[in-house]
Structures are given as structure tokens and as C-alpha cells.
Write a protein that holds these residues in place. Sequence first.
Motif, short mmCIF file in Angstrom:
data_model
loop_
_atom_site.label_atom_id
_atom_site.label_comp_id
_atom_site.label_asym_id
_atom_site.label_seq_id
_atom_site.Cartn_x
_atom_site.Cartn_y
_atom_site.Cartn_z
N ARG B 529 -22.19 -13.35 -9.67
CA ARG B 529 -21.13 -14.35 -9.77
C ARG B 529 -20.73 -14.85 -8.38
NH1 ARG B 529 -16.78 -16.14 -12.93
NH2 ARG B 529 -17.47 -15.21 -14.85
N ARG B 533 -20.77 -18.63 -6.88
CA ARG B 533 -19.46 -19.25 -6.70
C ARG B 533 -19.08 -19.49 -5.24
NH1 ARG B 533 -14.86 -19.18 -9.71
NH2 ARG B 533 -13.77 -18.19 -8.00
N GLU B 536 -16.88 -22.48 -4.36
CA GLU B 536 -15.56 -22.39 -4.97
C GLU B 536 -14.69 -21.39 -4.20
OE1 GLU B 536 -18.37 -22.66 -6.78
OE2 GLU B 536 -17.91 -24.68 -7.48
#
Lengths: 284, 544
Positions: B529, B533, B536
Motif C-alpha cells: 500500500r 500511495r 498521496e
Amino acid sequence: MPDQAFDGTFEPTGAAPENSGAAPAVQVEGVWKRFGQQIAVNGIDLVLPAGKFIGLVGPNGAGKTTTLSMITGLLRPDSGRIRVAGHDVWRDPESVARVKARIGILPEGLRLFERLSGRELLAYSGRLRGLPGAEVDKRATQLLDVLDLAGSQHKLVVDYSTGMRKKIGLAAALLHNPDVLFLDEPFEGVDPVSAQTIRGVLERYTSSGATVVFSSHVMELVESLCDWVAVMAGGRIRAQGPLAEVKGSAATLQEAFLELVGAHDRAAAGDSLDWLGGARGDRS
Amino acid sequence: MSAPATAGAPTAAAEPSLTPVFVRLKLSLLRNGLRQSSGRTAAFVASLVVVLLIAAFMVLGFLLLRGHGAAGAVAVLTTGVFGLGWAVMPLFLPSGDETLDPSRLVMLPLRPQPLVRALLVASLVGTGPLFTLCLAVGAVAAVAHGTAATVTAVLAVPLVLMVCVALSRAIATANVRLLSSRKGRDMALLSGLLIALGIQAVNFGAQALGRTGDLSVLDTAASVVGWLPPASAVAAVDSAADGDLVLAGARLLLAVVALAALLWWWRRSLVRLMVEPDGSTIGAAPDTVKDPAAGRGLLARLLPGGRTGAVMERCFRYIWRDPKTKAAWVSALAVGALVPLFNAFQENGSVYWACFASGMLGLQMFNQFGQDSSAFWMVAQTIASPADAYAELRDRAYVMAAVTVPFTVLVAVGTAAVAGGWSQLPEVFGLAFALLGAMLALGVVVSVRYPYSIPQDSHRNVAPGQGGMAIAAIFGGMFAGPLLCGPLIGLLVWLRVSGHHGLLWLLLPLGVAYGALLLWGALRLMSGRMARRLPEILAAVSKG
């Protein structure tokens, strides 16, 4: 250098000129980026050839930093495709890994690990990229020397001046000998001596066949350094190509640029200030 | 430099007039400040009334104490506390008084000697000095018996007042220079924390004193503070009342010497400020080569090579060098040590409190990337695969463990030494390490899922709009950590209740394994993850 030939899936559209044969360093295809209501990058297409000194020019707020951030993997585009050295920046991890290993970045408005000294920052950055320790230290020593930072190598970066910060950021970006170097406003707020040092290092780097892409709004600088220019304004690419081509019949890049972004009309609007500089009467 | 030289004579001649000018300036600034708003006037009048009331009660208290055995100790200690208050005040209210801001006087042709005198007199005007004057009068009144003591008291009162004011001014002036340098700003961030911890320590001490009720502690403290100006002036009065004139003279002399030294320091700082107004470059300049091998120091030789070593080295350096990270660690270490030890001193103290230490430090794993701020891009650039993300997170967890494990052992041993329960140590370690593993695991999840920015240039620790998430993440973690350790706690309770005390040592290997398992699971779960990500996370930690 890019080890993968241009695969033909990309077709230059709109303003993008025909490619001269070699695989381009950067291909941007229909890329959009929106922040809330504001469209920062408005569906741009861009082809930047390998082995050139490339200038991305445009006024403040044109979308230069957003574009460079998306090309370098720091900001996710809303749509579109970006390839660097033949690899998709936003597709699968393997392709991303290849891109990240081949590029060096000097971003604008992002910090460095400033509580490290200049030398420690280079040591950290090189080891993070998986280079052997002894090699990192050797390259760091040379870069610090060439960039005139040897005297301040043990000072914390937080205490560096703007010019020194840009230089240590450049050293960190060059440490792993990337194929393509992206520099966002590398000369902003830099004194003439440091600017000359940076310029010398970059010229030496491109002469080896590597590509430099840098953004700036100082046209004289771009004109004297670059052989390829892309002009951006209002989130769109207004022109791209070899310097001579973009300049066209204009005497300087500055003039061609003002023409391209439509700023000539605005300059003429100064006529309405006809009182300014006029006769000054007795105001008592 | 010719201008000041030619202006020297008239300035010297005008010397006597400088002091009243500054006093008048101070009074008119006070008056104009009050004129600006009625709310400010009301606040000023109210605070004045409160201050006068407290001062009246204080003087009354001192008069009632007169003749009591502890009068001397109380008078000396109160004066000492006031002195400390004056010393600390400028750190919190650096720009409290415009007349005393030297940067406003730089352009005027003032000579240092009359300037210091004028500023000293001007700073005697105000409620603070008035309050201190009341204290000094009360303190000497409580201890002055006989002619010699009265004469000493007459000298002591102005001395106390002037030492307090000069101390405050000298520190404030030195502080102006300090605060304009980067190191000074770093220290200012930490000073509030250190003072809060100091107050807590005093609080513990006072509570301990309250329980024993032994006033001899007061005498011991007073015998030390009695040699520190300005309290030494009050102690001199006490000595004179006891008939020891030599001791009285020595203590009074000490206060005079301290006053002279403070004035000299103040003057020196003032002069330097006036001729070197730009403190930022001065502060930054002497920072050159301290440790020529800093790039490859002792730390680097102890750590493994490659990426792991690089990540750990940077994290360790940041604990020491980054003011916000340092403040978080100092408070976690202090609270993590104080709470178990303080509880150990109570009757119901238990060695199990040592788990608190590992939990507090484990909390430092939360929001790892927020601590990097926007420099996280340098990390993001080198992470391409879940394996890279796994390594980055794991190496940061190693740093946490490298500090927390020895610290928890120390706290547990210290707690056991005070409260007893050596035999419980293995199970305590087991629980503590499991809790550490749980906190690190949660920290990994929160760092990747809910990163938030820690603004670098302000005193705030959360950027606007991210406060709710930060609080939810931290409090959620504080509840979820012990909850994750539920199976182990259940086993512990079962072994205790069912009388299998001989098997309790099993908790140590089980706890270590369980903690490691939790951390490993979180790393496996979150590394993919994190790799997906990165933009972000960078956007989240770059705010503010």
C-alpha cells in the motif's frame, strides 16, 4: 541511456512535433491535473528528445511545477500517460522502478533532510539508492569540490543559503548518474557565482549525452543554455521544439514568448495609465 | 564612526536627562496602550487589583510568620522562587516591554553606560517590580530583629529588586540575539518542554514533602538558596538578626557582586546587539567543522551498511537534531520513566507499570513520514516496489526498538528496585515487548494510511484541517495497542489465577515472538500500500 526503443504506441498530436528518430527522454500524452475547481494542467502533449538541454518556460502559475512533479512521479495525474526513458511512470511497479533509477530531481518548494550536513545528506541519499558506501563517499567528495561546497560540507543544510541549497540538491540529484535530470527553477534566488557553477556542471553533464530538463521564467538564461524549448501558459503547451524554431522570426526568446502567451496586449494596456509620469502639478 | 565621537560630549553632558526620558517613555507607552481599548484597561486594572491583593496577603503572611522558626527558610525560598520567575519570564514573553527592546534604539546615538542605567530604572516601573518590592519588604520584615538586621534589611530590599530586574533584562537581551539565530529558535521550541518537565519534578517534590511533613527539608533547601542572589540578600538579614555579621556581610556582598555582574553582562549584550544587529548570520557562521568524520562517525560504524544503515543513521540524527522530533522523544522518555517510577514510590506501585514506558515510546512510530515533512520526496524517489517500502518501514521500526528495548529494561529494573517484584520481571518484559510490537505495528499502519503534516516553522504540531485525524490516530493507537496484546494478557491472567506460577517465564519468549509477529504482519500488510500511495503520502505530509 534509454535501453528500450520507441514502441510506436505514442503518436504525436497537436503541437507535438515529429520525432527525429531516437527514443525521446520524456513523452507526455494527454495529461490532466485538476486541484479542486482549478485546472492546473490542461491535457498536455509533450515530447522531449534525449541528449538535449531542454528549457520548460512559462509565467508563474503556468503549470510547470505540476507538470514536472507528474513526470517525476511525485504527483499523480488525473489522466494521461507519461513515459520517461521509455518506461511508464505510473503503470506497474517494475516500470516505476526503472524510471526512478534513471532520473534525478531537484524539486522546488519541497524540503531536503535539512538537519543533516551537506555531506551526510549525500551519504544518505546515495545509500538509499543502493550505491556502495565507498563509491557514494568518493562521488560525494568530488561533487562537493566541484560545486564549491567543500568548505561547508559539515554545516547543517538548514543553515545553508539559497544558492548552497540548490547546489547540494543538485549534487544529490546527480549522485547516481541519472539519464535524465529534472530541475525545477534551479537558478531561482541563486547568486551569479553559484549560478555559473551550476551551469558549468550541467553543461559538462549534457555533453556526455545525458538529458537536462529545467523550468525557468528567465528567458535570457533559457536562450543561452537550451537547445530545445517548451513554452507553457495557463496549463497548456503553447509551443515546443528546437530553440530556433520556437523563436521563429522574433529577435529574442523573450519576445517570442510574450507573443506566444499573449502578453503583448497586456503590455499595451499600460497606455491607460497615461497620467503616470505626466506633469506633476502643485498638490497643496 | 566619527558621528558618535563628536556627539560624545553633548551626550555625556545630557546624561542625567536620559533616565527620566525612559521612565516617561515607559509611562506614556503604558497609558497609550490602555487608551487603545477599554477591555485592555479593564484587564490591566483587574490584574493590578489582584496583584496588589496577593501582595498584601503575602506581606501579611510574612508579618504573621515573624518569630516562627521557619520564617528565615520561607523568606529565603520565596525570594529564590521569585528570582527564578524573573529569570524565566523573558523566555515566555520576549517582547513584553517595548522600551526595553534594544533593536528600537539602534539608530539613536546612545552610550551604553547611561543607557543601561536608564533602562534599569525604567524597568523598575510596573506591576511586576511593585509586586517584587512588596515581597522583598515582607521577606525582610519577617526576619529582621535588631538594629544590625534592620540596617541590612534597608540595603537588602533594593538589592533584591534590582537583581531580579537586572537578571530578567540581561537574559532577555541575550535572548534577542539567541532567538534570531536558528539554534536559538530550536532551543526556544525545547525550552517550554523542559520548563514543563521541571515544574512536574518540583510538583513531585512538593507532594513528597507534603507527605512527610518534615520542615527540616525546607531548612536544607534554604541553606543552599541562601547563597544564591537575590535570596542571599534576604538570608543576609536573617544572619544579621542571628548576630553573625560576617556571614551577613558576605551574603550581602554576594548580591552586590551578582548585580554588578548582571549589569556588565546586560551592557555587553546590548553593545553587541547594537553593533551587530543581524543575528541570523552570526548564529549560523560558527557552525563549521566540529567533527571532521561526521559523515562516517561512530554511529555509522555501529550500524549495518547499505540502505538499512542509512535510514537508521538519519533517524537517529533527527532524534537529536530536529527540534520537533527531539521534543517528542524527550517528553516520551521523561513521561515513560517518570510515571512507572512515581507509581513505584506509592504503596500500590507495581513493576507492571514498566509497560507504560514501551507503550509511550512505541507511540513515536506513529506518523513517521509527517516527521520527514516534504523531504519525504527523497524517500519516495527511492521506493519503487513493496520490498523497498518494507525495508524503509522496517528500518524505522528498528530505530524505535533500538531505543525502546534498553530503555524499557532500565525502567523495569528501576521500578523493581523501588517497588520490589524482581521475580515478575520476565513476564513484565514479555508484556512490554509485545506491547512495543503492537504499537510499532499500529504505527506502521497509521503512518501509511493516515499520514499528516507536522509544520516545521511553527509551534503547532498539526497542520490546519488534519488535527482530527492526528488525534484519532494517536488515541485509537493507544487503545488498540493494549487490545492487540489481549491474548497475552489473557494468558498471563490465566497462569496467575490457575496457580501455574512456574510457567510465567514463558511470557517472555512468547511476548517477544508475538510482538515481532504483529510488526511483521503490519509490514507485510502495508508495504504494498505504501509503494502505491507515495504521491498521496507526500501530498499529506507537505501541507502547512
